[in-house]
Design a protein around this motif. Structure first.
Motif, mmCIF file in Angstrom:
data_model
loop_
_atom_site.group_PDB
_atom_site.id
_atom_site.type_symbol
_atom_site.label_atom_id
_atom_site.label_comp_id
_atom_site.label_asym_id
_atom_site.label_seq_id
_atom_site.Cartn_x
_atom_site.Cartn_y
_atom_site.Cartn_z
ATOM 1 N N UNK A 166 -8.631 -2.479 0.436
ATOM 2 C CA UNK A 166 -7.235 -2.855 0.169
ATOM 3 C C UNK A 166 -6.474 -1.560 -0.092
ATOM 4 N N UNK A 167 -5.630 -1.179 0.849
ATOM 5 C CA UNK A 167 -4.940 0.110 0.784
ATOM 6 C C UNK A 167 -3.467 -0.115 0.472
ATOM 7 N N UNK A 168 -3.037 0.326 -0.712
ATOM 8 C CA UNK A 168 -1.670 0.089 -1.185
ATOM 9 C C UNK A 168 -0.745 1.251 -0.838
ATOM 10 N N UNK A 169 0.554 0.962 -0.813
ATOM 11 C CA UNK A 169 1.550 1.999 -0.532
ATOM 12 C C UNK A 169 1.479 2.524 0.880
ATOM 13 N N UNK A 170 0.927 1.713 1.785
ATOM 14 C CA UNK A 170 0.774 2.115 3.197
ATOM 15 C C UNK A 170 1.876 1.439 4.013
ATOM 16 N N UNK B 157 11.512 -4.906 9.525
ATOM 17 C CA UNK B 157 11.010 -3.670 10.127
ATOM 18 C C UNK B 157 9.816 -3.964 11.049
ATOM 19 N N UNK B 158 8.937 -4.859 10.585
ATOM 20 C CA UNK B 158 7.769 -5.188 11.408
ATOM 21 C C UNK B 158 8.177 -6.022 12.622
ATOM 22 N N UNK B 159 9.167 -6.876 12.448
ATOM 23 C CA UNK B 159 9.674 -7.626 13.604
ATOM 24 C C UNK B 159 10.239 -6.680 14.654
ATOM 25 N N UNK C 43 -5.567 -5.504 8.963
ATOM 26 C CA UNK C 43 -4.622 -6.577 8.681
ATOM 27 C C UNK C 43 -3.403 -5.950 8.028
ATOM 28 N N UNK C 44 -2.253 -6.108 8.662
ATOM 29 C CA UNK C 44 -1.001 -5.596 8.108
ATOM 30 C C UNK C 44 -0.400 -6.673 7.222
ATOM 31 N N UNK C 45 -0.345 -6.388 5.921
ATOM 32 C CA UNK C 45 0.241 -7.342 4.983
ATOM 33 C C UNK C 45 -0.766 -7.873 3.982
ATOM 34 N N UNK C 46 -0.498 -7.619 2.698
ATOM 35 C CA UNK C 46 -1.414 -8.040 1.642
ATOM 36 C C UNK C 46 -0.955 -9.293 0.929
ATOM 37 N N UNK C 47 -0.524 -10.279 1.710
ATOM 38 C CA UNK C 47 -0.122 -11.562 1.131
ATOM 39 C C UNK C 47 -1.191 -12.617 1.348
ATOM 40 N N UNK C 48 -0.805 -13.866 1.199
ATOM 41 C CA UNK C 48 -1.741 -14.979 1.314
ATOM 42 C C UNK C 48 -2.440 -14.987 2.678
ATOM 43 N N UNK C 49 -1.654 -14.893 3.757
ATOM 44 C CA UNK C 49 -2.231 -14.954 5.103
ATOM 45 C C UNK C 49 -3.155 -13.769 5.364
ATOM 46 N N UNK D 213 -1.077 -2.623 2.808
ATOM 47 C CA UNK D 213 0.050 -3.225 2.094
ATOM 48 C C UNK D 213 1.056 -2.137 1.751
ATOM 49 N N UNK D 214 2.317 -2.357 2.124
ATOM 50 C CA UNK D 214 3.345 -1.328 1.897
ATOM 51 C C UNK D 214 3.695 -1.173 0.423
#
Length: 407
Positions: free
Chosen positions: A132-136, A171-173, A9-15, A36-37
């Protein structure tokens, strides 16, 4: 060497979190990771609702709920019939988080703290062994015959399924565009109007139930209007900004706002009321007291703008003065010169074109095993918990579609 997962899953937000948790709960054998970037996750959850987290809205009928979405109304009807606000309440209560309904329909945890929601997600993620991988920061995404290959600034990953829950990330778009998807250009939504006008100059904090429209367009909305030190805000203005996000962007936020301070009253009805006051309160001073349900300070300002003297009595009102007052009450025009962000709850209109998504599965119609959840899509809503509900619903449906593939 690449790290391999069943689902990334790209993105560590609510969704992103909601999708990951539902996948791992449905099938604990699946290897799931969140990339999560940033150095922390759930940032928007933390600040939502002034730090209380506006989880959802107490609108439980899908056909009614979709009306709060300027973009996504048609597409969300099916998904909301599968996972709606009531399901969200049950989901959180099942995990020990009780929600409450406020007078305006917004729903918050009873603790009044967004940390409650964050703790709920972290507890579930730990229990389910979600990585949960941060700074990615994702640098490239491409599809091989069997896997998605995701390269970040740190390492390389392989995944059978990829969920894009990256929100409003240009950037992801761009990467999704490279995969063949159409991106509807992003523009701001949910903003307030910058207005300098002597009629509201010293009225900061004054509120009235009003209807507003953009002159020369079909854009209109109603609701509480709040006068601020920079112009106008409040639910009525925010609704107008959401529905008019693209049109107002094209106008470079330069337009004339027409305000009916009496909300749904017509000019004829207003004139009738004023003529009655002229007879019944003949000896009283017009400016002294507001005969309508809004503050005296606003009434005095509008009376003054109509050219009526501070000591003029109702009996002495000329026909021209009465008409001028009707105009100030029913069709006051204000020049808008720019916008301001509404608190930190910024919302963007734009994203992946909805025609390219299967809303029964949240899967891309162009790329197999690529899924979407949240604001990465061209879906947005007015303020009140609706944007989070879109995130929960999309994440729930995507998780079901993904886990069904492993049955």
């Amino acid at each position: 060497m690449s790290k391999s997962f069943d689902v990334i899953i790209a993105g560590g937000g609510a969704a992103g979190f909601f999708t990951a948790i539902n996948i791992a709960e449905r099938n604990p054998k699946l290897k799931v990771a969140i990339l999560e970037r940033g150095q922390e996750v759930l940032g928007k959850v933390r600040i939502s609702g002034g730090g209380r987290c506006n989880v959802t809205h107490a609108c439980f009928v899908p056909d009614e709920l979709v009306k709060f979405y300027p973009r996504g109304e048609k597409e969300l009807r099916g998904p909301f019939n599968r996972f709606c606000s009531g399901d969200t309440i049950e989901w959180f209560e099942h995990r020990g988080v009780e929600l409450k309904i406020e007078d305006d329909g917004r729903m918050f945890p009873v603790t009044d703290s967004s940390q409650t929601i964050i703790d709920c997600f972290f507890t579930a993620a730990r229990k389910l062994d979600i990585q949960i991988l941060l700074g990615e920061s994702i640098q490239s995404v491409y599809r091989s015959q069997k896997h998605w290959k995701i390269d970040t600034n740190k390492e390389n990953f392989l995944a059978e399924n990829l969920v894009m829950a990256t929100g409003s990330n240009p950037k992801m778009w761009d990467m999704l565009q490279g995969l063949g998807h159409t991106i509807v250009p992003p523009v701001p939504s949910l903003f307030t109007f910058n207005i300098k006008d002597p009629r509201i100059k010293d009225l900061m904090g004054v509120s009235a139930l009003a209807s507003v429209r953009v002159k020369g367009t079909k854009l209109q909305a109603s609701g509480p209007l709040l006068i601020t030190h920079w112009g106008m805000s409040g639910p009525g203005i925010l609704r107008l900004s959401a529905w008019g996000a693209r049109e107002l962007f094209d106008k470079n936020y330069q337009f004339v706002l027409q305000v009916n301070w009496l909300n749904d009253l017509s000019a004829e009805e207003c004139e009738g009321l004023l003529r009655t006051l002229k007879q019944e309160q003949a000896k009283k001073t017009v400016a002294r007291r507001s005969p309508f349900d809004f503050p005296n300070r606003l009434w005095e300002s509008l009376v003054n703008a109509a050219g009526i003297g501070t000591e003029t009595r109702w009996a002495d009102l000329s026909k021209q003065e009465l008409q001028a007052l009707v105009n100030q009450l029913i069709n006051a025009e204000f020049r808008v010169n720019g916008k301001s962000t509404f608190k930190e709850e910024f919302v963007t209109a734009g994203g992946v074109d909805l025609k390219e998504v299967n809303f029964k599965t949240m899967e891309s119609r162009l790329q197999p095993s690529l899924y979407f959840a949240g604001e990465v899509l061209n879906i947005d809503a007015i303020t009140g918990g609706f944007n989070f509900q879109n995130a929960w619903t999309g994440g729930f449906i995507a998780s079901g579609a993904i886990t069904d593939k492993f049955l």
